[in-house]
Motif scaffolding. Structure first.
Motif, PDB file in Angstrom:
ATOM      1  N   THR A 150       2.395  10.496   2.315  1.00  0.00           N
ATOM      2  CA  THR A 150       3.833  10.250   2.433  1.00  0.00           C
ATOM      3  C   THR A 150       4.297  10.802   3.784  1.00  0.00           C
ATOM      4  O   THR A 150       3.611  11.621   4.409  1.00  0.00           O
ATOM      5  CB  THR A 150       4.624  10.972   1.322  1.00  0.00           C
ATOM      6  N   SER A 183       0.021  -0.914  -8.902  1.00  0.00           N
ATOM      7  CA  SER A 183       0.289  -2.263  -8.397  1.00  0.00           C
ATOM      8  C   SER A 183      -0.734  -3.216  -8.988  1.00  0.00           C
ATOM      9  O   SER A 183      -1.893  -2.842  -9.194  1.00  0.00           O
ATOM     10  CB  SER A 183       0.188  -2.290  -6.872  1.00  0.00           C
ATOM     11  N   GLU A 197       6.532  12.968   4.358  1.00  0.00           N
ATOM     12  CA  GLU A 197       6.642  14.435   4.280  1.00  0.00           C
ATOM     13  C   GLU A 197       5.278  15.104   4.362  1.00  0.00           C
ATOM     14  O   GLU A 197       5.116  16.126   5.032  1.00  0.00           O
ATOM     15  CB  GLU A 197       7.286  14.835   2.945  1.00  0.00           C
ATOM     16  N   PHE A 234      -4.354   5.100  -8.473  1.00  0.00           N
ATOM     17  CA  PHE A 234      -4.757   6.493  -8.279  1.00  0.00           C
ATOM     18  C   PHE A 234      -3.688   7.443  -8.819  1.00  0.00           C
ATOM     19  O   PHE A 234      -3.975   8.489  -9.361  1.00  0.00           O
ATOM     20  CB  PHE A 234      -4.919   6.812  -6.786  1.00  0.00           C
ATOM     21  N   SER A 235      -2.406   7.064  -8.616  1.00  0.00           N
ATOM     22  CA  SER A 235      -1.307   8.001  -8.843  1.00  0.00           C
ATOM     23  C   SER A 235      -1.155   8.346 -10.321  1.00  0.00           C
ATOM     24  O   SER A 235      -1.278   7.482 -11.188  1.00  0.00           O
ATOM     25  CB  SER A 235       0.007   7.393  -8.345  1.00  0.00           C
ATOM     26  N   GLN A 258      -5.870  -0.726  -7.528  1.00  0.00           N
ATOM     27  CA  GLN A 258      -6.280   0.598  -7.038  1.00  0.00           C
ATOM     28  C   GLN A 258      -5.353   1.679  -7.592  1.00  0.00           C
ATOM     29  O   GLN A 258      -4.609   2.307  -6.844  1.00  0.00           O
ATOM     30  CB  GLN A 258      -6.201   0.567  -5.512  1.00  0.00           C
ATOM     31  N   LEU A 267       1.878   7.949  -1.575  1.00  0.00           N
ATOM     32  CA  LEU A 267       0.822   8.962  -1.528  1.00  0.00           C
ATOM     33  C   LEU A 267      -0.517   8.305  -1.191  1.00  0.00           C
ATOM     34  O   LEU A 267      -0.681   7.119  -1.454  1.00  0.00           O
ATOM     35  CB  LEU A 267       0.727   9.647  -2.901  1.00  0.00           C
ATOM     36  N   PHE A 283       2.555   3.725 -11.372  1.00  0.00           N
ATOM     37  CA  PHE A 283       2.704   2.903 -10.165  1.00  0.00           C
ATOM     38  C   PHE A 283       1.430   2.115  -9.864  1.00  0.00           C
ATOM     39  O   PHE A 283       0.953   2.112  -8.737  1.00  0.00           O
ATOM     40  CB  PHE A 283       3.064   3.770  -8.948  1.00  0.00           C
TER      41      PHE A 283
HETATM   42  C1  FAD Z   1       5.795  -0.150  -4.215  1.00  0.00           C
HETATM   43  C2  FAD Z   1       4.842   0.918  -4.590  1.00  0.00           C
HETATM   44  C3  FAD Z   1       3.563   0.564  -4.971  1.00  0.00           C
HETATM   45  C4  FAD Z   1       2.648   1.530  -5.349  1.00  0.00           C
HETATM   46  N1  FAD Z   1       1.394   1.165  -5.720  1.00  0.00           N
HETATM   47  C5  FAD Z   1       0.497   2.102  -6.043  1.00  0.00           C
HETATM   48  C6  FAD Z   1      -0.815   1.747  -6.460  1.00  0.00           C
HETATM   49  O1  FAD Z   1      -1.185   0.575  -6.502  1.00  0.00           O
HETATM   50  N2  FAD Z   1      -1.663   2.737  -6.782  1.00  0.00           N
HETATM   51  C7  FAD Z   1      -1.309   4.032  -6.743  1.00  0.00           C
HETATM   52  O2  FAD Z   1      -2.131   4.870  -7.020  1.00  0.00           O
HETATM   53  N3  FAD Z   1      -0.076   4.405  -6.394  1.00  0.00           N
HETATM   54  C8  FAD Z   1       0.828   3.473  -6.027  1.00  0.00           C
HETATM   55  N4  FAD Z   1       2.090   3.847  -5.664  1.00  0.00           N
HETATM   56  C9  FAD Z   1       2.493   5.228  -5.938  1.00  0.00           C
HETATM   57  C10 FAD Z   1       2.756   6.151  -4.789  1.00  0.00           C
HETATM   58  O3  FAD Z   1       1.662   6.395  -4.004  1.00  0.00           O
HETATM   59  C11 FAD Z   1       3.286   7.447  -5.386  1.00  0.00           C
HETATM   60  O4  FAD Z   1       2.318   8.036  -6.174  1.00  0.00           O
HETATM   61  C12 FAD Z   1       4.478   7.198  -6.215  1.00  0.00           C
HETATM   62  O5  FAD Z   1       5.491   6.748  -5.349  1.00  0.00           O
HETATM   63  C13 FAD Z   1       4.862   8.394  -7.038  1.00  0.00           C
HETATM   64  O6  FAD Z   1       5.643   9.197  -6.322  1.00  0.00           O
HETATM   65  P1  FAD Z   1       6.270  10.499  -6.972  1.00  0.00           P
HETATM   66  O7  FAD Z   1       7.674  10.537  -6.531  1.00  0.00           O
HETATM   67  O8  FAD Z   1       5.947  10.608  -8.398  1.00  0.00           O
HETATM   68  O9  FAD Z   1       5.459  11.569  -6.171  1.00  0.00           O
HETATM   69  P2  FAD Z   1       5.509  13.120  -6.268  1.00  0.00           P
HETATM   70  O10 FAD Z   1       4.095  13.579  -6.323  1.00  0.00           O
HETATM   71  O11 FAD Z   1       6.471  13.587  -7.287  1.00  0.00           O
HETATM   72  O12 FAD Z   1       6.054  13.463  -4.853  1.00  0.00           O
HETATM   73  C14 FAD Z   1       7.413  13.344  -4.488  1.00  0.00           C
HETATM   74  C15 FAD Z   1       7.496  13.620  -3.018  1.00  0.00           C
HETATM   75  O13 FAD Z   1       7.147  15.011  -2.798  1.00  0.00           O
HETATM   76  C16 FAD Z   1       6.344  15.152  -1.661  1.00  0.00           C
HETATM   77  N5  FAD Z   1       5.053  15.783  -1.990  1.00  0.00           N
HETATM   78  C17 FAD Z   1       4.225  15.528  -3.033  1.00  0.00           C
HETATM   79  N6  FAD Z   1       3.122  16.298  -2.981  1.00  0.00           N
HETATM   80  C18 FAD Z   1       3.255  17.050  -1.870  1.00  0.00           C
HETATM   81  C19 FAD Z   1       2.438  18.043  -1.254  1.00  0.00           C
HETATM   82  N7  FAD Z   1       1.268  18.416  -1.776  1.00  0.00           N
HETATM   83  N8  FAD Z   1       2.875  18.584  -0.097  1.00  0.00           N
HETATM   84  C20 FAD Z   1       4.081  18.238   0.450  1.00  0.00           C
HETATM   85  N9  FAD Z   1       4.877  17.303  -0.097  1.00  0.00           N
HETATM   86  C21 FAD Z   1       4.475  16.719  -1.228  1.00  0.00           C
HETATM   87  C22 FAD Z   1       6.099  13.774  -1.132  1.00  0.00           C
HETATM   88  O14 FAD Z   1       6.887  13.517  -0.001  1.00  0.00           O
HETATM   89  C23 FAD Z   1       6.495  12.815  -2.226  1.00  0.00           C
HETATM   90  O15 FAD Z   1       7.055  11.627  -1.720  1.00  0.00           O
HETATM   91  C24 FAD Z   1       3.027   2.894  -5.306  1.00  0.00           C
HETATM   92  C25 FAD Z   1       4.317   3.241  -4.913  1.00  0.00           C
HETATM   93  C26 FAD Z   1       5.221   2.281  -4.549  1.00  0.00           C
HETATM   94  C27 FAD Z   1       6.582   2.710  -4.123  1.00  0.00           C
END
Ligand code: FAD
Length: 423
Positions: free
Chosen positions: A402, A188, A404, A154-155, A152, A399, A186
């Motif tokens: 999260t 999985s 936050e 999405f990110s 899945q 996401l 990310f």
């Molecule tokens: C073990 C693991 C498995 C994963 N597996 C998958 C998967 O299978 N598929 C998938 O799609 N994703 C997956 N993810 C990804 C996850 O959902 C996040 O997209 C990923 O952690 C990227 O985070 P980032 O720091 O780039 O997010 P960023 O978008 O940079 O966000 C950083 C932080 O800023 C805050 N933030 C972001 N946007 C907003 C907003 N609009 N308003 C307020 N605060 C905000 C949030 O608190 C976020 O934690 C996985 C993550 C982990 C840790």
């Protein structure tokens, strides 16, 4: 700690007892099956996949044998027909024994839950529904007959996964299907899944990108133009192997649509509890941290000397505080997953955010307290607690909900009605 099991074996007490939480016999049986499977099959393999950051493919092969890959496939299509609540409770039981497997399993199951019971609650024309049922049946047969695994991804590293802007991965309509280009981070199950359930923006030549045109497509891992790149050496959830996926001019036949045009946008807006599905794993991890602490202080953890530490008042107070936190988390989470439906009320949506936030944060708080309470020997890598602690740290980062973002939305949506402004 231990109770006689249905099949006569020793097993852990259910996180949510059937009588206390008024579960149907069907739900209780399926959740019990997941719990016994987790304890017997997942727990012994978890440490090695965590250490090596390898995907537990053999767990998925065994889940196929148990029917668990088809847990949310409707009975009419040959699956086990679990509803949202039953699935969440079964996933929590798996999360107790291997967080990475439970989280990866969630990605797979969502492709069937969202296209199955959830899509049945959404509006489609009769022709769209007939085409959707035909297509999803083909997806489900791959899972039931061949043990196919769906991921899945999405990110993308931008604002799309939080639901703010359209996905940058795009599907251009062509004769018989789509040409997909983009990147997912990310992801999985990368390299292990047979199909990637990708969210992308359907966009014809000259058309503006819109979230309303989000398309949910199953892209075969073997399709030309699909590649897995980057390394994977994270803090926790190491067995999910969540690497980066690239799609370069990938042709995807129209029959690979997991939802009809525009229906994913409807799901995300009308069925918001769909985003609670990442939380069951962490509910299970919270329970696992508590279980470990009780067993450790009683001198019952295998591989450690049978030395009791329970007689100190500080230990008793710490366990009591952990129990209070666990019960609060369970109560709110159970209420929220019980309320999952189309068109929930504002109160139900606020409660869902609060439940997600509570599970994701408390799992790590309880795990941290478990380490402090049990002491130095308990954080050795020969025992599961330090893995539970690291895995539990990941929950609040996921996401679109999260920790936050949940706080952000609760504050805003509690104080403003839709469309309200201050000026
Ligand atoms: C073990 C693991 C498995 C994963 N597996 C998958 C998967 O299978 N598929 C998938 O799609 N994703 C997956 N993810 C990804 C996850 O959902 C996040 O997209 C990923 O952690 C990227 O985070 P980032 O720091 O780039 O997010 P960023 O978008 O940079 O966000 C950083 C932080 O800023 C805050 N933030 C972001 N946007 C907003 C907003 N609009 N308003 C307020 N605060 C905000 C949030 O608190 C976020 O934690 C996985 C993550 C982990 C840790």
């Amino acid at each position: 700690m231990r109770a006689p099991d249905l099949d006569g074996q020793d097993a852990d007490v259910p996180i949510f007892a059937a009588d206390a939480f008024r579960l149907s016999d069907f739900a209780a049986d399926l959740i019990g099956k997941a719990r016994r499977f987790g304890r017997r099959v997942l727990a012994p393999r978890a440490a090695q996949h965590d250490r090596d950051a390898t995907f537990p493919l053999e767990n998925f092969r065994d889940m196929h044998g148990e029917g668990l890959l088809a847990i949310c496939i409707p009975k009419a299509d040959g699956g086990l027909g679990a509803d949202f609540l039953t699935y969440c409770l079964a996933a929590a039981e798996l999360g107790r024994y291997c967080g990475a497997t439970a989280l990866s399993w969630n990605m797979h199951v969502c492709s069937t839950l969202w296209s199955g019971a959830l899509a049945d609650d959404l509006q489609m024309t009769p022709a769209e529904r007939a085409a959707h049922q035909r297509r999803r049946h083909a997806h489900y047969r791959r899972i039931i007959d061949d043990g196919a695994i769906y991921a899945q991804p999405f990110s993308e590293g931008g604002a799309a996964a939080a639901g703010v802007v359209a996905f940058g991965t795009e599907a251009r309509p062509v004769e018989g299907g789509f040409i997909v280009n983009g990147k997912k981070i990310f992801a999985s199950l990368s390299g292990a899944a047979d199909y990637y359930g990708v969210l992308c923006t359907e966009r014809a030549e000259g058309e503006a990108a819109s979230r309303r045109n989000t398309l949910y497509l199953a892209i075969p891992a073997s399709a030309a133009g699909v590649s897995v790149v980057g390394d994977w050496d994270p803090l926790g959830m190491r067995g999910t192997v969540s690497r980066t996926l690239l799609f370069k001019d990938v042709f995807v036949p129209a029959d690979e649509m997991l939802m009809p045009h525009g229906v994913y946008f409807q799901a995300a807006t009308r069925w918001p509890h769909m985003f609670l599905t990442l939380s069951p794993t962490y509910m299970g991890l919270a329970q696992a941290a508590y279980d470990f602490t009780v067993a450790y202080l009683r001198g019952e953890v295998p591989g450690t000397p049978p030395v009791k530490r329970r007689m100190f008042p500080t230990k008793q107070i710490a366990v009591a505080e952990m129990r209070v936190s666990l019960e609060q988390t369970k109560a709110l989470w159970f209420q929220a997953i019980s309320e999952a439906r189309a068109n929930p009320s504002k109160e139900q949506v606020l409660r869902a955010y609060a439940a997600q936030h509570t599970v994701m944060e408390n799992a790590n708080v309880i795990a941290a307290k478990a380490i402090r309470t049990c002491g130095g020997q308990a954080m050795l890598k020969s025992l599961p607690l330090e893995r539970i602690y690291r895995d539990s740290r990941c929950g609040s980062l996921m996401l679109p909900w999260t920790a936050e973002i949940c706080i952000d939305r609760i504050g805003r949506e509690a104080l403003y009605e839709p469309g309200e402004k201050d000026e």
